[in-house]
Write an enzyme that holds these catalytic residues in place. Sequence first.
Site, PDB file in Angstrom:
ATOM      1  N   GLN A  64       0.830  -1.204   0.000  1.00 55.97           N
ATOM      2  CA  GLN A  64       0.000   0.000   0.000  1.00 55.97           C
ATOM      3  C   GLN A  64       0.863   1.251   0.000  1.00 55.97           C
ATOM      4  O   GLN A  64       1.727   1.405   0.864  1.00 55.97           O
ATOM      5  CB  GLN A  64      -0.910  -0.025   1.233  1.00 55.97           C
ATOM      6  CG  GLN A  64      -1.900   1.115   1.329  1.00 55.97           C
ATOM      7  CD  GLN A  64      -2.794   0.964   2.555  1.00 55.97           C
ATOM      8  OE1 GLN A  64      -2.389   0.390   3.575  1.00 55.97           O
ATOM      9  NE2 GLN A  64      -3.998   1.465   2.479  1.00 55.97           N
ATOM     10  N   GLY A  65       0.629   2.150  -0.945  1.00 57.65           N
ATOM     11  CA  GLY A  65       1.344   3.419  -1.017  1.00 57.65           C
ATOM     12  C   GLY A  65       0.441   4.577  -0.664  1.00 57.65           C
ATOM     13  O   GLY A  65       0.003   5.333  -1.541  1.00 57.65           O
ATOM     14  N   GLU A  90      -6.353   7.388  17.751  1.00 54.60           N
ATOM     15  CA  GLU A  90      -6.875   8.748  17.897  1.00 54.60           C
ATOM     16  C   GLU A  90      -7.897   9.058  16.807  1.00 54.60           C
ATOM     17  O   GLU A  90      -8.947   9.667  17.056  1.00 54.60           O
ATOM     18  CB  GLU A  90      -5.727   9.759  17.849  1.00 54.60           C
ATOM     19  CG  GLU A  90      -4.806   9.746  19.073  1.00 54.60           C
ATOM     20  CD  GLU A  90      -3.809   8.600  19.051  1.00 54.60           C
ATOM     21  OE1 GLU A  90      -3.123   8.393  20.072  1.00 54.60           O
ATOM     22  OE2 GLU A  90      -3.714   7.897  18.026  1.00 54.60           O
ATOM     23  N   GLU A 104     -10.265  -1.680   5.307  1.00 56.50           N
ATOM     24  CA  GLU A 104      -9.118  -2.056   6.135  1.00 56.50           C
ATOM     25  C   GLU A 104      -9.542  -2.200   7.590  1.00 56.50           C
ATOM     26  O   GLU A 104      -9.073  -3.088   8.302  1.00 56.50           O
ATOM     27  CB  GLU A 104      -8.003  -1.028   5.994  1.00 56.50           C
ATOM     28  CG  GLU A 104      -6.718  -1.436   6.706  1.00 56.50           C
ATOM     29  CD  GLU A 104      -5.542  -0.569   6.348  1.00 56.50           C
ATOM     30  OE1 GLU A 104      -4.406  -1.025   6.547  1.00 56.50           O
ATOM     31  OE2 GLU A 104      -5.736   0.572   5.887  1.00 56.50           O
TER      32      GLU A 104
END
Length: 395
Positions: free
Chosen positions: A126-127, A380, A244
């Site tokens: 993943q970029g 967070e 994800e």
Amino acid sequence: MDFELTAGDLAFRAEVRDFFATGIPAAWRTRVRAGLRLQPEELIAYQKRLAARGWGAPTWPVEYGGTGWSPIQQYIFWTEAANADAPAQFHQGLELIGPIIFTYGSQAQKDQYLPRIINADDWWCQGYSEPGAGSDLAALRTRAVRDGDHYVLNGQKAWTSYGHVASHVFVLARTSDELKRQQGISLLLLDMKTPGITIRPVATMDEKHHTNEMFLDDVRLPFDNLVGTEGRGWEYGKVLLDRERMVTASVAVFLIQTVKAIREAATRRAVGGVPIIDRPGVKAKLAQYEIEVIALQTMVLKVMADAAAGVDSGPLGSMIKLRWSQLTQAGTALWVDALGPEAAHFAALDDGSALPADMPYAMQGALYARVTSIYGGSSEIQHNIIAQRALGLKG
């Protein structure tokens, strides 16, 4: 919700259980219990075994090569895998870019990539994140400029997990400048052998090579490598990030492995001739942990049922991701405590000590668990999503 298993579900469970009884090499099991990923070549071998059974893509629709399983069947599959100390499937291709391709990609992209993802012929990384653009992904500066029928890509990506072994990467890059930062971003597919890509390892405290920096210098890629419509990468990226977090739904089931590891270590280790599992304090901690794992798994079932019914689960994905991170860290810490001081060793001692098979991996797993509150959207960020979408708070 009614989760009573039908006769068909019971037959499916027996088939899956039989597969996992003989389908997982013993050498994998202790590392899996430690919360560690297997080596890439092992995960590839595992994926190919599943693909050969037609089980390579548990969450994909049948028309794209998936199983078409119901949420209950998916849950059965993951539960039996967890009970057998099998690994979770590697998710970057299977659960992240694969579904984006079959939802938004061209027919040529579907034909080229989807079968190779299921059969583990390609390994995707993943970029997304960059220096200064991690949680604030809209601040990304990697740029793709049109040059005829190609893009020329320049920039830097950070925390590129398994980029050193990947065959392909999916990249978010800015293709135009707009007033709103989220606009003008596109999603591109890139072969890692393309000239101009440099990978540099990033050291982590568990002393394993997971992640990297990736540098893109005048990387040329065909315009056909664009997913969907130019400038809509932020939209696709948000869908991917939601997926994800939902990947955590399947991984959360595997926390039962940690429960077993804690119980076995506490039963095996004795202090003053008494197994520490018999200490009231240890029993209470383990019982509380197992209760919290079961509660999380119940939430997972709710989200899976919502998904099957086409219902938006709202912030439940973020809740699961946040809680899974907390329980992963708490569980591996309890496991290290149960093993005792020798768990601080990363490898077996050289003095002839007969250490349990899980001893070299426990601390490594506990250290690796620290990253779970960062990747896939930091804790967070998940707190903010929950506050805004569940509690209606503004800020």
